[in-house]
Design a protein around this motif. Structure first.
Motif, mmCIF file in Angstrom:
data_model
loop_
_atom_site.group_PDB
_atom_site.id
_atom_site.type_symbol
_atom_site.label_atom_id
_atom_site.label_comp_id
_atom_site.label_asym_id
_atom_site.label_seq_id
_atom_site.Cartn_x
_atom_site.Cartn_y
_atom_site.Cartn_z
ATOM 1 N N VAL A 64 -43.731 -33.541 -82.278
ATOM 2 C CA VAL A 64 -42.936 -34.164 -81.224
ATOM 3 C C VAL A 64 -43.232 -35.658 -81.275
ATOM 4 N N PHE A 110 -36.410 -32.839 -73.841
ATOM 5 C CA PHE A 110 -37.292 -33.413 -72.824
ATOM 6 C C PHE A 110 -36.527 -34.378 -71.940
ATOM 7 N N GLN A 138 -39.469 -30.446 -69.754
ATOM 8 C CA GLN A 138 -38.979 -29.945 -71.039
ATOM 9 C C GLN A 138 -38.307 -28.598 -70.806
ATOM 10 N N TYR A 160 -46.819 -36.693 -82.185
ATOM 11 C CA TYR A 160 -47.772 -35.726 -81.660
ATOM 12 C C TYR A 160 -47.631 -34.387 -82.376
ATOM 13 N N TRP A 202 -38.384 -33.664 -79.595
ATOM 14 C CA TRP A 202 -38.830 -32.665 -80.556
ATOM 15 C C TRP A 202 -38.340 -33.044 -81.945
ATOM 16 N N TRP A 207 -51.528 -30.344 -77.017
ATOM 17 C CA TRP A 207 -51.040 -31.491 -77.773
ATOM 18 C C TRP A 207 -52.231 -32.273 -78.331
ATOM 19 N N ARG A 264 -35.052 -27.592 -78.228
ATOM 20 C CA ARG A 264 -35.845 -27.912 -77.038
ATOM 21 C C ARG A 264 -35.726 -29.411 -76.759
ATOM 22 N N PRO A 310 -40.269 -37.897 -74.678
ATOM 23 C CA PRO A 310 -40.520 -37.279 -75.981
ATOM 24 C C PRO A 310 -39.258 -36.724 -76.621
ATOM 25 N N SER A 331 -45.661 -27.535 -84.002
ATOM 26 C CA SER A 331 -44.546 -28.469 -83.927
ATOM 27 C C SER A 331 -45.003 -29.917 -84.005
ATOM 28 N N SER A 359 -40.492 -27.829 -86.207
ATOM 29 C CA SER A 359 -41.400 -26.724 -85.911
ATOM 30 C C SER A 359 -41.484 -25.784 -87.094
ATOM 31 N N ALA A 384 -40.612 -26.557 -68.316
ATOM 32 C CA ALA A 384 -42.025 -26.898 -68.224
ATOM 33 C C ALA A 384 -42.197 -28.346 -67.778
ATOM 34 N N PRO A 397 -41.828 -20.601 -82.675
ATOM 35 C CA PRO A 397 -41.911 -21.881 -81.969
ATOM 36 C C PRO A 397 -40.668 -22.136 -81.112
ATOM 37 N N LEU A 398 -40.539 -21.377 -80.038
ATOM 38 C CA LEU A 398 -39.334 -21.440 -79.221
ATOM 39 C C LEU A 398 -39.624 -21.724 -77.758
ATOM 40 N N TYR A 399 -40.874 -21.961 -77.407
ATOM 41 C CA TYR A 399 -41.254 -21.999 -75.994
ATOM 42 C C TYR A 399 -41.799 -23.374 -75.608
ATOM 43 N N TYR A 400 -42.714 -23.384 -74.676
ATOM 44 C CA TYR A 400 -43.313 -24.649 -74.284
ATOM 45 C C TYR A 400 -44.525 -24.929 -75.178
ATOM 46 N N PHE A 401 -45.080 -26.134 -75.031
ATOM 47 C CA PHE A 401 -46.183 -26.566 -75.881
ATOM 48 C C PHE A 401 -47.490 -26.459 -75.093
ATOM 49 N N GLU A 402 -48.336 -25.540 -75.507
ATOM 50 C CA GLU A 402 -49.578 -25.271 -74.770
ATOM 51 C C GLU A 402 -50.582 -26.399 -74.898
ATOM 52 N N LEU A 422 -50.059 -29.679 -70.400
ATOM 53 C CA LEU A 422 -49.133 -28.746 -69.760
ATOM 54 C C LEU A 422 -49.575 -28.494 -68.327
ATOM 55 N N TYR A 474 -45.153 -31.620 -67.838
ATOM 56 C CA TYR A 474 -46.353 -32.130 -68.485
ATOM 57 C C TYR A 474 -46.801 -33.419 -67.801
ATOM 58 N N TYR A 498 -36.817 -25.062 -72.574
ATOM 59 C CA TYR A 498 -36.928 -24.249 -73.782
ATOM 60 C C TYR A 498 -36.043 -23.000 -73.680
ATOM 61 N N ASP A 542 -47.582 -24.279 -80.176
ATOM 62 C CA ASP A 542 -46.630 -23.498 -79.398
ATOM 63 C C ASP A 542 -47.307 -22.309 -78.725
ATOM 64 N N ALA A 570 -53.726 -37.191 -74.609
ATOM 65 C CA ALA A 570 -52.727 -36.214 -75.009
ATOM 66 C C ALA A 570 -51.979 -35.696 -73.796
ATOM 67 N N PRO A 571 -50.687 -35.423 -73.937
ATOM 68 C CA PRO A 571 -49.967 -34.759 -72.835
ATOM 69 C C PRO A 571 -50.632 -33.423 -72.497
#
Lengths: 108, 123
Positions: free
Chosen positions: B37, A99, A90, B97, B47, B113, A97, B45, B35, B50, A35, B106-111, A47, A37, A92, B101, A44-45
């Motif tokens: 971060v 960055f 990032q 932050y 992590w 923040w 995970r 950043p 999560s 989570s 991903a 909580p295994l993917y990207y962060f939608e 996506l 960002y 995943y 998720d 805020a960051p």
């Protein structure tokens, strides 16, 4: 852990130009689970891209992502003033995970 | 619209403690993994921790750098995420932050923040 290395550290361009940002992984990223960002100062960051090439909701089509394996690229086709910001990738595909250290896109 | 608002940061001495909170709104909080971060000044950043959303066991994950010192928790009735930080070190200094998720696990990207809360560990 997978280490992500972004280059360049700083990219100086003018509005209207094309930006190419790189993210290289220390080992292959499973399923292109990468991903991108954007982070503007004091905000805020946000996506931009997921699974290497899919734009998130509301992201303009001047942003595109590509790549697979260990090499990934974020391209901004024509820079707008609001695009000058900090960008980070990032992965995943593997735990934990991780960055990249980021690329600062600044106005030339 | 998803909204995440962190609070609780500040200046603390090495060895001290802080509790961060993240108040959320605009989505079904209980259904999503959440999560923490952090980002040290001038760095990318990292992590931190989570916690899984509703369904099955409430799995929790920590980065090795904070395991045994930090505790993540959530109160689904208040749509709020927490991070209890103990035995703080100078290297814990960072903007922290809260991030939503993609799914329960909580295994993917962060939608989404939050805007972050600054933690400074210094004597």
């Amino acid at each position: 852990d997978i280490v992500l290395t972004q280059s360049p550290g700083t990219l100086s361009l003018s509005p209207g130009e094309r930006a190419t940002l790189s993210c290289r992984a220390s080992q292959s990223v499973d399923s292109e689970y990468l991903a991108w960002y954007q982070q503007r100062p004091g905000q805020a960051p946000r996506l931009l891209i997921y699974t290497a090439s899919n734009r998130a909701t509301g992201i303009p089509d001047r942003f595109s992502g590509s790549g697979s394996g260990t090499d990934f690229t974020l391209t901004i086709s024509r820079l707008e003033p609001e695009d000058f910001a900090f960008y980070f990738c990032q992965q995943y595909g593997s735990s934990p995970r991780t960055f990249g250290q980021g690329t600062k896109l600044e106005i030339k | 619209e998803v909204h995440l608002l962190e609070s609780g940061g500040g200046l603390v001495q090495p060895g001290g403690s802080l509790r961060l909170s993240c108040a959320t709104s605009g989505f079904g909080f209980s259904s999503y993994g959440m999560s923490w971060v952090r980002q040290a000044p001038g760095k990318g950043p990292e992590w931190v921790s989570s916690i899984k959303g509703r369904g099955g066991d409430r799995r929790i994950y920590y980065a090795d750098s904070v395991k045994g010192r930090f505790t993540i928790s959530r109160d689904d009735s208040k749509s709020t995420l927490y991070l209890q930080m103990n035995s703080l070190r100078a290297e814990d200094t960072a903007e922290y932050y809260c991030a939503k998720d993609l799914a329960s696990f909580p295994l993917y990207y962060f939608e989404s923040w939050g805007q972050g809360t600054l933690v400074t560990v210094s004597s």
